[in-house]
Scaffold this motif. Structure first.
Motif, mmCIF file in Angstrom:
data_model
loop_
_atom_site.group_PDB
_atom_site.id
_atom_site.type_symbol
_atom_site.label_atom_id
_atom_site.label_comp_id
_atom_site.label_asym_id
_atom_site.label_seq_id
_atom_site.Cartn_x
_atom_site.Cartn_y
_atom_site.Cartn_z
ATOM 1 N N PHE A 1 -12.669 -14.668 -1.070
ATOM 2 C CA PHE A 1 -11.419 -14.026 -1.461
ATOM 3 C C PHE A 1 -10.968 -13.085 -0.349
ATOM 4 C CE2 PHE A 1 -8.712 -10.917 -3.533
ATOM 5 C CZ PHE A 1 -7.917 -11.715 -4.346
ATOM 6 N N HIS A 2 -9.792 -13.376 0.203
ATOM 7 C CA HIS A 2 -9.210 -12.541 1.265
ATOM 8 C C HIS A 2 -7.974 -11.839 0.707
ATOM 9 C CE1 HIS A 2 -11.753 -14.447 4.328
ATOM 10 N NE2 HIS A 2 -11.470 -15.591 3.743
ATOM 11 N N PRO A 3 -8.025 -10.528 0.470
ATOM 12 C CA PRO A 3 -6.880 -9.807 -0.122
ATOM 13 C C PRO A 3 -5.596 -9.949 0.678
ATOM 14 C CG PRO A 3 -8.837 -8.428 -0.109
ATOM 15 C CD PRO A 3 -9.176 -9.638 0.694
ATOM 16 N N ASP A 4 -5.690 -9.900 2.016
ATOM 17 C CA ASP A 4 -4.476 -9.988 2.833
ATOM 18 C C ASP A 4 -3.819 -11.364 2.713
ATOM 19 O OD1 ASP A 4 -6.703 -11.085 4.072
ATOM 20 O OD2 ASP A 4 -6.019 -10.627 6.100
ATOM 21 N N ARG A 5 -4.636 -12.412 2.684
ATOM 22 C CA ARG A 5 -4.090 -13.769 2.549
ATOM 23 C C ARG A 5 -3.477 -13.965 1.162
ATOM 24 N NH1 ARG A 5 -8.851 -17.567 5.163
ATOM 25 N NH2 ARG A 5 -9.372 -16.224 6.935
ATOM 26 N N MET A 6 -4.137 -13.432 0.136
ATOM 27 C CA MET A 6 -3.612 -13.568 -1.221
ATOM 28 C C MET A 6 -2.296 -12.830 -1.364
ATOM 29 S SD MET A 6 -4.079 -15.113 -4.001
ATOM 30 C CE MET A 6 -5.731 -15.719 -3.690
ATOM 31 N N ALA A 7 -2.191 -11.657 -0.733
ATOM 32 C CA ALA A 7 -0.941 -10.898 -0.772
ATOM 33 C C ALA A 7 0.185 -11.712 -0.139
ATOM 34 C CB ALA A 7 -1.109 -9.567 -0.034
ATOM 35 N N VAL B 1 4.433 2.227 -3.401
ATOM 36 C CA VAL B 1 5.455 1.495 -2.644
ATOM 37 C C VAL B 1 6.702 2.357 -2.477
ATOM 38 C CG1 VAL B 1 7.017 -0.492 -2.675
ATOM 39 C CG2 VAL B 1 4.631 -0.792 -3.326
ATOM 40 N N ARG B 2 7.109 3.049 -3.533
ATOM 41 C CA ARG B 2 8.320 3.880 -3.499
ATOM 42 C C ARG B 2 8.179 4.999 -2.473
ATOM 43 N NH1 ARG B 2 10.528 8.331 -5.984
ATOM 44 N NH2 ARG B 2 12.720 8.152 -6.589
ATOM 45 N N GLU B 3 7.015 5.657 -2.465
ATOM 46 C CA GLU B 3 6.795 6.753 -1.509
ATOM 47 C C GLU B 3 6.828 6.260 -0.077
ATOM 48 O OE1 GLU B 3 3.145 8.583 -2.639
ATOM 49 O OE2 GLU B 3 3.999 9.585 -4.409
ATOM 50 N N ALA B 4 6.201 5.106 0.159
ATOM 51 C CA ALA B 4 6.189 4.552 1.518
ATOM 52 C C ALA B 4 7.588 4.074 1.931
ATOM 53 C CB ALA B 4 5.196 3.394 1.600
ATOM 54 N N TYR C 1 -1.411 -1.616 -17.016
ATOM 55 C CA TYR C 1 -0.252 -0.720 -16.962
ATOM 56 C C TYR C 1 -0.414 0.383 -15.921
ATOM 57 C CZ TYR C 1 3.092 2.887 -18.245
ATOM 58 O OH TYR C 1 4.083 3.842 -18.190
ATOM 59 N N GLN C 2 -1.576 1.039 -15.904
ATOM 60 C CA GLN C 2 -1.799 2.125 -14.951
ATOM 61 C C GLN C 2 -1.784 1.614 -13.512
ATOM 62 O OE1 GLN C 2 -1.797 5.300 -15.572
ATOM 63 N NE2 GLN C 2 -1.654 5.022 -17.788
ATOM 64 N N VAL C 3 -2.323 0.416 -13.306
ATOM 65 C CA VAL C 3 -2.326 -0.190 -11.972
ATOM 66 C C VAL C 3 -0.900 -0.465 -11.511
ATOM 67 C CG1 VAL C 3 -3.019 -2.221 -10.633
ATOM 68 C CG2 VAL C 3 -4.621 -1.190 -12.251
ATOM 69 N N ALA C 4 -0.083 -1.048 -12.402
ATOM 70 C CA ALA C 4 1.318 -1.353 -12.073
ATOM 71 C C ALA C 4 2.091 -0.077 -11.770
ATOM 72 C CB ALA C 4 1.965 -2.102 -13.229
ATOM 73 N N LYS C 5 1.864 0.951 -12.568
ATOM 74 C CA LYS C 5 2.563 2.229 -12.390
ATOM 75 C C LYS C 5 2.213 2.867 -11.050
ATOM 76 C CE LYS C 5 3.128 6.707 -14.691
ATOM 77 N NZ LYS C 5 2.658 7.571 -15.827
ATOM 78 N N GLN C 6 0.919 2.897 -10.713
ATOM 79 C CA GLN C 6 0.482 3.503 -9.449
ATOM 80 C C GLN C 6 0.965 2.689 -8.249
ATOM 81 O OE1 GLN C 6 -1.168 6.494 -9.162
ATOM 82 N NE2 GLN C 6 -0.734 6.227 -6.971
ATOM 83 N N PHE C 7 0.961 1.356 -8.392
ATOM 84 C CA PHE C 7 1.411 0.490 -7.301
ATOM 85 C C PHE C 7 2.879 0.769 -6.968
ATOM 86 C CE2 PHE C 7 3.555 -3.428 -5.968
ATOM 87 C CZ PHE C 7 2.814 -3.765 -4.848
ATOM 88 N N VAL D 1 11.272 -4.572 6.158
ATOM 89 C CA VAL D 1 10.246 -3.512 6.213
ATOM 90 C C VAL D 1 9.637 -3.304 4.829
ATOM 91 C CG1 VAL D 1 9.800 -1.095 6.775
ATOM 92 C CG2 VAL D 1 11.426 -2.399 8.142
ATOM 93 N N LEU D 2 10.466 -3.400 3.798
ATOM 94 C CA LEU D 2 9.969 -3.233 2.438
ATOM 95 C C LEU D 2 8.975 -4.335 2.073
ATOM 96 C CD1 LEU D 2 10.130 -1.618 -0.188
ATOM 97 C CD2 LEU D 2 11.936 -3.169 -0.938
ATOM 98 N N ILE D 3 9.260 -5.553 2.504
ATOM 99 C CA ILE D 3 8.327 -6.664 2.254
ATOM 100 C C ILE D 3 6.964 -6.356 2.872
ATOM 101 C CG2 ILE D 3 7.828 -9.093 2.778
ATOM 102 C CD1 ILE D 3 10.840 -9.631 2.605
ATOM 103 N N LYS D 4 6.985 -5.813 4.082
ATOM 104 C CA LYS D 4 5.724 -5.460 4.771
ATOM 105 C C LYS D 4 4.985 -4.367 3.999
ATOM 106 C CE LYS D 4 2.815 -5.454 8.299
ATOM 107 N NZ LYS D 4 1.794 -4.554 7.778
ATOM 108 N N ILE D 5 5.727 -3.389 3.487
ATOM 109 C CA ILE D 5 5.100 -2.304 2.715
ATOM 110 C C ILE D 5 4.465 -2.858 1.440
ATOM 111 C CG2 ILE D 5 5.594 -0.243 1.328
ATOM 112 C CD1 ILE D 5 7.709 0.480 3.430
ATOM 113 N N VAL D 6 5.193 -3.732 0.743
ATOM 114 C CA VAL D 6 4.660 -4.329 -0.495
ATOM 115 C C VAL D 6 3.419 -5.167 -0.193
ATOM 116 C CG1 VAL D 6 5.135 -5.963 -2.355
ATOM 117 C CG2 VAL D 6 6.874 -4.315 -1.696
ATOM 118 N N GLN D 7 3.451 -5.904 0.915
ATOM 119 C CA GLN D 7 2.289 -6.715 1.305
ATOM 120 C C GLN D 7 1.076 -5.824 1.573
ATOM 121 O OE1 GLN D 7 2.731 -9.037 4.885
ATOM 122 N NE2 GLN D 7 1.028 -10.383 4.367
#
Length: 475
Positions: A283-289, A55-58, A45-51, A73-79
């Protein structure tokens, strides 16, 4: 992998794509949906809330508000935020000199520790190291025998002894590995059904006695929050160096992968993506995103292909295709390589834009076994030159593989058509690009047809009935 989360993200982006501008109001609506999707995916829950907050601030920055295509642009921010959430990348194993490098695996019972030990041994050997495994799991029945069997499969020595003292076995195993000049020692420790004091005391004592250079926690990704909670408790006692997530290929939600780094602060080192010994990936975080957002993972697909094909073999194959000499033996080899790479469906998922189209594809991986049975029932001459396959030969092949003559004829017909297409593509003749685009865009008719003429025949009959019905209505 993470199909439900991918679908939810795509629906959110689709709802924003029609907006001319992004406002605080529609961003808030979108983030509400994203948070709901993350919680349904069993993300902390805390991870989802902070995420969502990040994203909202960016997203409310001037760059997005003033953009003509704010949805992109939003897709890029979420990625970027997903990459941060699962990163940074930490897949490299740091080997000590002089060796051996001691790697200790910890985790709950049933998370796949023993299999992961063998997969990791196979991985470090691919990096030019000489591994040895030590069976320190003295709690689970047949754990020692399982590790010994896996060791024989990959030709890696396993140290084991009849004892109830895990610390003694670990220390003796380390001494034995040094005698054998092993570069890497992998300790497969015991687990329990849940975290308890006895388990923590045992793994702590083994760690103190062997002073491992790296301690990896093995987690079953399909257990979601349970995996994250156990990771937190293990980290408090062992000071983990990283996490290995198992069964990631079967995880439709992704809660563990998205939460474990944020909760423990430890990087995800490797991911188990199948049952085979080779199915352990960095495990590559960027590829998984990218995969979570439906963008595919072309880099990993290329790396898989490079591990299966060498340049000389590829040139030889291209020449055969260009000359029209591509035979059924060659096809069987390529089919085997595709299976080693995870199969057609696994490869298609790595292509950009295919995430939402997978349900529309009609590819039955089991049909490849039928194809293999047909081809292996042929003689060398028949496999090399299918033109010699007359009616009597086809009947003999059908009897040999336990299928029908229609199945054999359907395969031969489709193969010839595919060979002509390959010839065009290899020689650069007209239509090659459109054929390739068709395959990449999801036109899998070639592979569907390989399923056998019987399957095709049933479909064509259904189609004819519909047409006749329409004609009757017109009269």
């Amino acid at each position: 992998m993470f199909e439900s989360l991918t679908d939810r993200f795509n629906s959110v982006f689709k709802s924003l794509s029609g907006r001319g501008r992004i406002t605080e109001s529609n961003i808030s609506d979108a983030m509400r949906e994203v948070r709901k999707a993350l919680l349904e995916a069993d993300v902390n829950y805390q991870v989802a809330k902070q995420f969502c907050k990040d994203v909202r601030e960016a997203a409310l920055g001037a760059e997005v508000v003033q953009s003509l295509k704010p949805g992109q642009v939003l897709i890029k921010i979420v990625q970027d935020e997903l990459t941060k959430l699962m990163g940074p990348e930490g897949s490299d194993i740091y080997y000590v000199s002089p060796g051996p490098t001691v790697i200790m695996l910890a985790g709950l019972q049933g998370c796949g520790k023993t299999t992961t030990a063998a997969k990791l041994a196979n991985y470090v050997r691919s990096e030019g190291k000489k591994p040895q495994m030590v069976a320190v799991d003295l709690q689970r029945p047949a754990a020692i025998e399982q590790l010994r069997t896996l060791g024989e499969q990959i030709d890696v020595p396993v140290y084991c002894e009849e004892s109830k003292d895990s610390v003694k076995v670990a220390k003796n195993g380390l001494k034995d590995a040094k005698k054998n000049d092993a570069d890497v020692v992998i300790l497969d420790t015991a687990g329990r059904l849940h975290v308890d004091q006895e388990l923590m005391d045992e793994v702590s004592n083994v760690a103190k006695a062997t002073s491992p250079h790296q301690i990896y926690l093995v987690c079953d990704s399909m257990t979601g929050q349970d995996a994250v909670n156990s990771a937190k408790e293990f980290n408090e006692r062992l000071e983990l160096d990283g996490v290995i997530l198992t069964k990631l290929d079967g995880d439709a939600r992704g809660g563990a992968a998205l939460s474990v780094k944020a909760v423990t602060g430890k990087p995800i080192k490797f991911a188990g993506v199948g049952e085979k010994i080779e199915d352990l990936q960095k495990f590559h975080p960027d590829r998984m995103a990218g995969r979570i957002l439906g963008m595919g993972d072309v880099v990993s697909l290329v790396e898989k292909a490079q591990s299966e094909y060498d340049e000389k073999e590829a040139d030889k194959l291209k020449n055969k295709m260009a000359e029209g000499k591509f035979g059924l033996d060659d096809f069987l080899k390529q089919m085997s390589k595709i299976k080693n790479m995870g199969g057609i469906m696994s490869m298609m998922k790595m292509l950009p834009g295919m995430a939402g189209k997978m349900d529309d594809l009609d590819v039955d991986e089991k049909e490849f076994k039928r194809i293999e049975a047909i081809i292996r029932s042929m003689t060398y001459t028949e496999r090399k030159d299918p033109e010699v396959l007359n009616a009597s030969r086809r009947r003999r092949i059908a009897a040999g593989c336990g299928l029908t003559v229609n199945d054999v004829s359907g395969l031969i017909k489709t193969f010839k058509r595919s060979r002509d297409m390959m010839k065009m593509m290899a020689s650069g003749e007209g239509g090659s690009m459109s054929a390739m685009k068709g395959m990449l865009s999801g036109d899998m008719s070639m592979f569907n047809a390989m399923g056998g003429a019987g399957k095709q025949k049933k479909r064509s009959k259904r189609k004819k009935v519909k047409v006749r019905g329409k004609k009757r209505k017109k009269r």
